[in-house]
Design a protein around this motif. Structure first.
Motif, mmCIF file in Angstrom:
data_model
loop_
_atom_site.group_PDB
_atom_site.id
_atom_site.type_symbol
_atom_site.label_atom_id
_atom_site.label_comp_id
_atom_site.label_asym_id
_atom_site.label_seq_id
_atom_site.Cartn_x
_atom_site.Cartn_y
_atom_site.Cartn_z
ATOM 1 N N UNK A 112 33.958 62.850 39.159
ATOM 2 C CA UNK A 112 35.064 62.864 40.234
ATOM 3 C C UNK A 112 34.662 64.124 41.345
ATOM 4 N N UNK A 113 34.153 65.110 40.948
ATOM 5 C CA UNK A 113 33.985 66.313 41.443
ATOM 6 C C UNK A 113 32.831 66.141 42.559
ATOM 7 N N UNK A 114 31.703 65.504 42.210
ATOM 8 C CA UNK A 114 30.460 65.659 42.659
ATOM 9 C C UNK A 114 30.445 64.516 43.851
ATOM 10 N N UNK A 115 31.431 63.474 43.684
ATOM 11 C CA UNK A 115 31.435 62.291 44.349
ATOM 12 C C UNK A 115 32.927 62.139 45.329
ATOM 13 N N UNK A 116 33.715 63.217 45.049
ATOM 14 C CA UNK A 116 34.731 63.296 46.073
ATOM 15 C C UNK A 116 34.318 63.436 47.400
ATOM 16 N N UNK A 117 33.314 63.960 47.756
ATOM 17 C CA UNK A 117 32.688 63.988 49.095
ATOM 18 C C UNK A 117 31.374 63.719 49.166
ATOM 19 N N UNK A 118 30.687 62.543 49.645
ATOM 20 C CA UNK A 118 29.436 62.202 49.365
ATOM 21 C C UNK A 118 28.269 63.304 49.907
ATOM 22 N N UNK A 119 29.058 64.259 50.985
ATOM 23 C CA UNK A 119 28.070 65.196 51.397
ATOM 24 C C UNK A 119 27.823 66.281 50.349
ATOM 25 N N UNK A 120 28.548 66.560 49.081
ATOM 26 C CA UNK A 120 28.217 67.453 48.370
ATOM 27 C C UNK A 120 26.847 66.837 47.549
ATOM 28 N N UNK A 121 26.851 65.516 47.326
ATOM 29 C CA UNK A 121 25.889 64.932 46.562
ATOM 30 C C UNK A 121 24.438 65.156 47.528
ATOM 31 N N UNK A 122 24.576 64.887 48.846
ATOM 32 C CA UNK A 122 23.540 64.985 49.616
ATOM 33 C C UNK A 122 23.098 66.519 49.624
ATOM 34 N N UNK A 123 23.752 67.527 49.470
ATOM 35 C CA UNK A 123 23.452 68.740 49.606
ATOM 36 C C UNK A 123 22.647 69.135 48.098
ATOM 37 N N UNK A 124 23.243 68.692 47.124
ATOM 38 C CA UNK A 124 22.848 68.857 45.695
ATOM 39 C C UNK A 124 21.519 68.408 45.412
ATOM 40 N N UNK A 125 21.255 67.166 45.773
ATOM 41 C CA UNK A 125 20.348 66.230 45.493
ATOM 42 C C UNK A 125 19.219 65.822 46.451
#
Length: 220
Positions: A112-125
């Motif tokens: 829920x936390x990492x997918x609440x904002x797709x931009x977080x996934x792009x930063x992390x991965x």
């Protein structure tokens, strides 16, 4: 630019220098999440563009950071900190639950936390990959923290008689790779499933590692 400019000191507008600095830093990181995590991405962003997006000046940028890489490094840590806190909060609420339920609570919180904002996934991965040796070291260090968390949960389950006794170092590393890869692919639209289905699959994968075929509770 070889170093940060010196930020103003003293109170202004009723706020201390430390409060103003924290506010500026937050605005730069918020702007970086928008630009690095979407178009144009980290490599397409300039100091001037980031400063405009933050509503601040380039001089104020250099009072907080030396380079854009410093901003990406700070943002990567922030994204991981958000996810880690979500997981720790979930674990605290899951005390005493059976292993399968506890694992489900943990990964639903993370997803829920990492997918609440797709931009977080792009930063992390995505954006963090291949930037520099320094950021690769940081990425691997944060990955190691997630591996340690999974190993600690596995060892605790072993101690409770809920999982097979083994060294979980490689298993935890393999599992974290699966988590990151599957959530990234889901976020990119490459996986035809709901988020709950993705998390349920990850939970089954972890439980299969903790309880291999033929293992029975109390068997060690």
């Amino acid at each position: 630019m070889t170093g940060r400019l010196r930020a103003p000191t003293g109170r202004y507008g009723g706020r201390s220098a430390e409060e103003r600095q924290a506010e500026r830093r937050r605005r730069f990181l918020d702007a970086a999440l928008r630009l690095f995590g979407d178009d144009p991405g980290y490599r397409g962003t300039t100091v001037a563009a980031l400063s405009r997006a933050a509503g601040l000046s380039t001089r104020q940028f250099y009072e907080e950071f030396r380079t854009l890489e410093d901003v990406l490094a700070a943002l990567h840590l922030q994204v991981n900190d958000w996810a880690e806190q979500a997981v720790l909060d979930a674990l605290a609420s899951a005390q005493g639950l059976p292993l399968a339920e506890r694992v489900a609570v943990l990964f639903h919180a993370y997803a829920r936390d990492v997918t609440v904002d797709p931009r977080r996934i792009r930063i992390a991965f995505v954006e963090i990959i291949g930037v520099s040796a320094r950021l690769e070291e940081q990425r691997l260090a944060r990955r190691a923290r997630w591996i340690d968390l999974i190993r600690a949960e596995a060892d605790a389950a072993v101690a409770r008689g809920e999982a097979a006794r083994r060294d979980y170092r490689l298993a935890a590393a393999a599992f974290i790779g699966s988590v990151n890869g599957l959530l990234h692919d889901w976020s990119a639209g490459w996986v035809d499933a709901t988020l709950d289905e993705v998390v349920d699959e990850l939970v089954r994968l972890l439980l299969g590692m903790l309880r291999p075929e033929g293992w029975r509770p109390g068997a060690g």
